[in-house]
Motif scaffolding. Sequence first.
Motif, PDB file in Angstrom:
ATOM      1  N   LEU A 157       0.867  -1.171   0.000  1.00  0.00           N
ATOM      2  CA  LEU A 157       0.000   0.000   0.000  1.00  0.00           C
ATOM      3  C   LEU A 157       0.906   1.224   0.000  1.00  0.00           C
ATOM      4  O   LEU A 157       1.667   1.434   0.960  1.00  0.00           O
ATOM      5  N   ALA A 158       0.844   2.027  -1.076  1.00  0.00           N
ATOM      6  CA  ALA A 158       1.813   3.108  -1.261  1.00  0.00           C
ATOM      7  C   ALA A 158       1.115   4.459  -1.312  1.00  0.00           C
ATOM      8  O   ALA A 158       0.003   4.584  -1.830  1.00  0.00           O
ATOM      9  N   TRP A 159       1.793   5.483  -0.787  1.00  0.00           N
ATOM     10  CA  TRP A 159       1.345   6.874  -0.850  1.00  0.00           C
ATOM     11  C   TRP A 159       2.551   7.773  -0.650  1.00  0.00           C
ATOM     12  O   TRP A 159       3.488   7.433   0.066  1.00  0.00           O
ATOM     13  N   SER A 160       2.578   8.880  -1.338  1.00  0.00           N
ATOM     14  CA  SER A 160       3.674   9.842  -1.231  1.00  0.00           C
ATOM     15  C   SER A 160       5.007   9.104  -1.349  1.00  0.00           C
ATOM     16  O   SER A 160       5.252   8.391  -2.309  1.00  0.00           O
ATOM     17  N   GLN A 161       5.880   9.228  -0.347  1.00  0.00           N
ATOM     18  CA  GLN A 161       7.184   8.556  -0.350  1.00  0.00           C
ATOM     19  C   GLN A 161       7.175   7.310   0.528  1.00  0.00           C
ATOM     20  O   GLN A 161       8.238   6.781   0.854  1.00  0.00           O
ATOM     21  N   HIS A 162       5.994   6.864   0.914  1.00  0.00           N
ATOM     22  CA  HIS A 162       5.894   5.764   1.867  1.00  0.00           C
ATOM     23  C   HIS A 162       5.171   4.573   1.246  1.00  0.00           C
ATOM     24  O   HIS A 162       4.432   4.704   0.273  1.00  0.00           O
ATOM     25  N   SER A 163       5.372   3.410   1.863  1.00  0.00           N
ATOM     26  CA  SER A 163       4.613   2.215   1.485  1.00  0.00           C
ATOM     27  C   SER A 163       4.638   1.235   2.646  1.00  0.00           C
ATOM     28  O   SER A 163       5.549   1.263   3.487  1.00  0.00           O
ATOM     29  N   LEU A 164       3.622   0.381   2.694  1.00  0.00           N
ATOM     30  CA  LEU A 164       3.527  -0.649   3.720  1.00  0.00           C
ATOM     31  C   LEU A 164       3.245  -1.989   3.065  1.00  0.00           C
ATOM     32  O   LEU A 164       2.397  -2.072   2.160  1.00  0.00           O
ATOM     33  N   PRO A 165       3.916  -3.052   3.495  1.00  0.00           N
ATOM     34  CA  PRO A 165       3.554  -4.388   3.006  1.00  0.00           C
ATOM     35  C   PRO A 165       2.264  -4.843   3.698  1.00  0.00           C
ATOM     36  O   PRO A 165       2.189  -4.903   4.925  1.00  0.00           O
ATOM     37  N   VAL A 166       1.258  -5.126   2.922  1.00  0.00           N
ATOM     38  CA  VAL A 166      -0.043  -5.479   3.490  1.00  0.00           C
ATOM     39  C   VAL A 166      -0.646  -6.641   2.724  1.00  0.00           C
ATOM     40  O   VAL A 166      -0.233  -6.964   1.610  1.00  0.00           O
ATOM     41  N   LYS A 167      -1.666  -7.232   3.332  1.00  0.00           N
ATOM     42  CA  LYS A 167      -2.471  -8.252   2.676  1.00  0.00           C
ATOM     43  C   LYS A 167      -3.888  -7.724   2.552  1.00  0.00           C
ATOM     44  O   LYS A 167      -4.495  -7.340   3.565  1.00  0.00           O
ATOM     45  N   ARG A 168      -4.409  -7.658   1.333  1.00  0.00           N
ATOM     46  CA  ARG A 168      -5.768  -7.147   1.163  1.00  0.00           C
ATOM     47  C   ARG A 168      -6.762  -8.266   1.476  1.00  0.00           C
ATOM     48  O   ARG A 168      -6.776  -9.303   0.825  1.00  0.00           O
ATOM     49  N   LEU A 169      -7.619  -8.001   2.452  1.00  0.00           N
ATOM     50  CA  LEU A 169      -8.579  -8.995   2.900  1.00  0.00           C
ATOM     51  C   LEU A 169      -9.953  -8.827   2.286  1.00  0.00           C
ATOM     52  O   LEU A 169     -10.708  -9.799   2.190  1.00  0.00           O
ATOM     53  N   ASP A 170     -10.275  -7.601   1.869  1.00  0.00           N
ATOM     54  CA  ASP A 170     -11.624  -7.341   1.352  1.00  0.00           C
ATOM     55  C   ASP A 170     -11.582  -6.104   0.483  1.00  0.00           C
ATOM     56  O   ASP A 170     -10.850  -5.145   0.767  1.00  0.00           O
ATOM     57  N   HIS A 171     -12.380  -6.122  -0.580  1.00  0.00           N
ATOM     58  CA  HIS A 171     -12.453  -4.972  -1.484  1.00  0.00           C
ATOM     59  C   HIS A 171     -13.861  -4.903  -2.061  1.00  0.00           C
ATOM     60  O   HIS A 171     -14.393  -5.915  -2.529  1.00  0.00           O
ATOM     61  N   GLY A 172     -14.486  -3.730  -1.976  1.00  0.00           N
ATOM     62  CA  GLY A 172     -15.840  -3.594  -2.485  1.00  0.00           C
ATOM     63  C   GLY A 172     -16.204  -2.148  -2.754  1.00  0.00           C
ATOM     64  O   GLY A 172     -15.333  -1.264  -2.828  1.00  0.00           O
ATOM     65  N   GLU A 173     -17.495  -1.911  -2.892  1.00  0.00           N
ATOM     66  CA  GLU A 173     -17.999  -0.581  -3.258  1.00  0.00           C
ATOM     67  C   GLU A 173     -17.631   0.472  -2.219  1.00  0.00           C
ATOM     68  O   GLU A 173     -17.306   1.607  -2.567  1.00  0.00           O
ATOM     69  N   HIS A 174     -17.665   0.119  -0.951  1.00  0.00           N
ATOM     70  CA  HIS A 174     -17.455   1.113   0.101  1.00  0.00           C
ATOM     71  C   HIS A 174     -15.988   1.315   0.462  1.00  0.00           C
ATOM     72  O   HIS A 174     -15.632   2.363   1.004  1.00  0.00           O
ATOM     73  N   GLY A 175     -15.144   0.338   0.189  1.00  0.00           N
ATOM     74  CA  GLY A 175     -13.741   0.496   0.538  1.00  0.00           C
ATOM     75  C   GLY A 175     -13.010  -0.824   0.564  1.00  0.00           C
ATOM     76  O   GLY A 175     -13.495  -1.844   0.040  1.00  0.00           O
ATOM     77  N   SER A 176     -11.838  -0.811   1.188  1.00  0.00           N
ATOM     78  CA  SER A 176     -10.989  -1.994   1.250  1.00  0.00           C
ATOM     79  C   SER A 176     -10.457  -2.175   2.664  1.00  0.00           C
ATOM     80  O   SER A 176     -10.352  -1.212   3.433  1.00  0.00           O
ATOM     81  N   VAL A 177     -10.114  -3.422   2.977  1.00  0.00           N
ATOM     82  CA  VAL A 177      -9.543  -3.755   4.282  1.00  0.00           C
ATOM     83  C   VAL A 177      -8.193  -4.427   4.060  1.00  0.00           C
ATOM     84  O   VAL A 177      -8.074  -5.357   3.241  1.00  0.00           O
ATOM     85  N   TYR A 178      -7.178  -3.951   4.790  1.00  0.00           N
ATOM     86  CA  TYR A 178      -5.825  -4.479   4.666  1.00  0.00           C
ATOM     87  C   TYR A 178      -5.319  -4.922   6.046  1.00  0.00           C
ATOM     88  O   TYR A 178      -5.657  -4.318   7.068  1.00  0.00           O
ATOM     89  N   LEU A 179      -4.476  -5.947   6.027  1.00  0.00           N
ATOM     90  CA  LEU A 179      -3.801  -6.395   7.237  1.00  0.00           C
ATOM     91  C   LEU A 179      -2.322  -6.147   7.089  1.00  0.00           C
ATOM     92  O   LEU A 179      -1.689  -6.608   6.141  1.00  0.00           O
ATOM     93  N   TYR A 180      -1.761  -5.391   8.042  1.00  0.00           N
ATOM     94  CA  TYR A 180      -0.306  -5.144   8.067  1.00  0.00           C
ATOM     95  C   TYR A 180       0.338  -6.259   8.866  1.00  0.00           C
ATOM     96  O   TYR A 180       0.131  -6.397  10.075  1.00  0.00           O
ATOM     97  N   GLU A 181       1.115  -7.088   8.163  1.00  0.00           N
ATOM     98  CA  GLU A 181       1.692  -8.259   8.812  1.00  0.00           C
ATOM     99  C   GLU A 181       3.075  -7.999   9.375  1.00  0.00           C
ATOM    100  O   GLU A 181       3.704  -8.895   9.925  1.00  0.00           O
ATOM    101  N   GLY A 182       3.571  -6.784   9.262  1.00  0.00           N
ATOM    102  CA  GLY A 182       4.897  -6.457   9.760  1.00  0.00           C
ATOM    103  C   GLY A 182       5.888  -6.258   8.630  1.00  0.00           C
ATOM    104  O   GLY A 182       5.586  -6.518   7.459  1.00  0.00           O
ATOM    105  N   LYS A 183       7.057  -5.771   8.979  1.00  0.00           N
ATOM    106  CA  LYS A 183       8.069  -5.499   7.969  1.00  0.00           C
ATOM    107  C   LYS A 183       8.563  -6.807   7.327  1.00  0.00           C
ATOM    108  O   LYS A 183       8.702  -7.826   7.991  1.00  0.00           O
ATOM    109  N   ARG A 184       8.802  -6.712   6.010  1.00  0.00           N
ATOM    110  CA  ARG A 184       9.319  -7.871   5.288  1.00  0.00           C
ATOM    111  C   ARG A 184      10.783  -7.671   4.943  1.00  0.00           C
ATOM    112  O   ARG A 184      11.206  -6.558   4.668  1.00  0.00           O
TER     113      ARG A 184
END
Length: 413
Positions: free
Chosen positions: A386-413
Amino acid sequence: MDSDALSSQMTISNREFIRSLGLALLMLSVSALVLGTGYLILSPELASHQENATRADPRPWTFSGGDLIPRLGSGKATEENYLSITRLDQGIDDRAIFTRRTNLKAADLPFLEYRITDRNPGSSFYLIWRRADSPEEVFNSTIHWADDHASVIQLSNNPDWQGTITEIGLDVYGDLRDQAPVVEYLKLAPSQQNLLARAIWNEWTVFREWTQRSAHHLRGTLETPILSPTLAMAAWAGLALLLLFFLARIKKQSGFVSYIIAVSIPWIALDMLWQSNLSKQLDETQYLFAGKTQSEKHLADWESDLYQYAQHLKKSVLPAPGVRIFLLNGEPHRTYKRLKLQYYLLPHNTFNFDQYPRPGSVQAEDYLITLGEIEGLKFNADTSRLAWSQHSLPVKRLDHGEHGSVYLYEGKR
């Protein structure tokens, strides 16, 4: 003081009150007549209509409901050639559209008179039209619920009511509630003083949905109302007080009681407008929520889709309460919608502050919910980041739909 003297004083006092009441009512009548007549004669709206009209004596256009052709949903013509709306098409929105071709100049016809019976507050009606200069675009103006009465709205307040109108009709949303609304007629009319007066009255009296400000504020039904009822009542009382003051100076006597009455009656009239809307809202609230469970009440409320989304997350996506959840939205501040979702997610521990994640605050096993699209925040499915500006996070996308998305941050890789 004996009883006869007291009775005499009370009799005099009653006579004085009746005299003051009559005087106040007389001055209020004069004030209403002067202000009403003056406003209609000098109205900037009517002057603007005359200036913009393309013809000196335009004729009104009247469409019977039965003249409208179903484009979506179903309806049938009655014996009187009215339109009975029998079904809305099921989809993202329950909807029906009825139109007919026209060829008229919007500037010549600034008012709409209509009568639609058997409506309810759960259905939304819009006058829709197309213009010759923009044939692919559909414009609209709200037709507010006014019981079964014939009503008038001023279309010229809508900036899209201009040019040559090539098609006109109705767009209907919502819930018919086992009723079949009947469209008797739509009448587009040229500028007239009586229509302006009826449009103002309609704006003051039609049902307005309850908002967070409704307890203390009587608003108009348009973004740019013709005339504020509060301003009108203040002017009514103010001119009556001025007339009473000059009368008292001429007769060299006090009119204190008359002053109070002259202020109280417009105040009560304004409160009665508010009470009328409140009574309709109470009936609507009883219909929507009486006898239902808390879950059923949420499903009947305005944000039912947001409530269903929250229930989906709690039942199918998120673990048991105890984890940390970061709720993100396209606005940097907490909007009503994101606060409502936070409420629906209780008892989950939800942090509802930012537009983007805080890299230093997010820990392993934290959840991130993006409500809607967030500019500059992107999920790369190939790298699961998941990236924005100069940052990013390693995540797992758990859900995606009309209203939004849900991500799980599992820690640094």
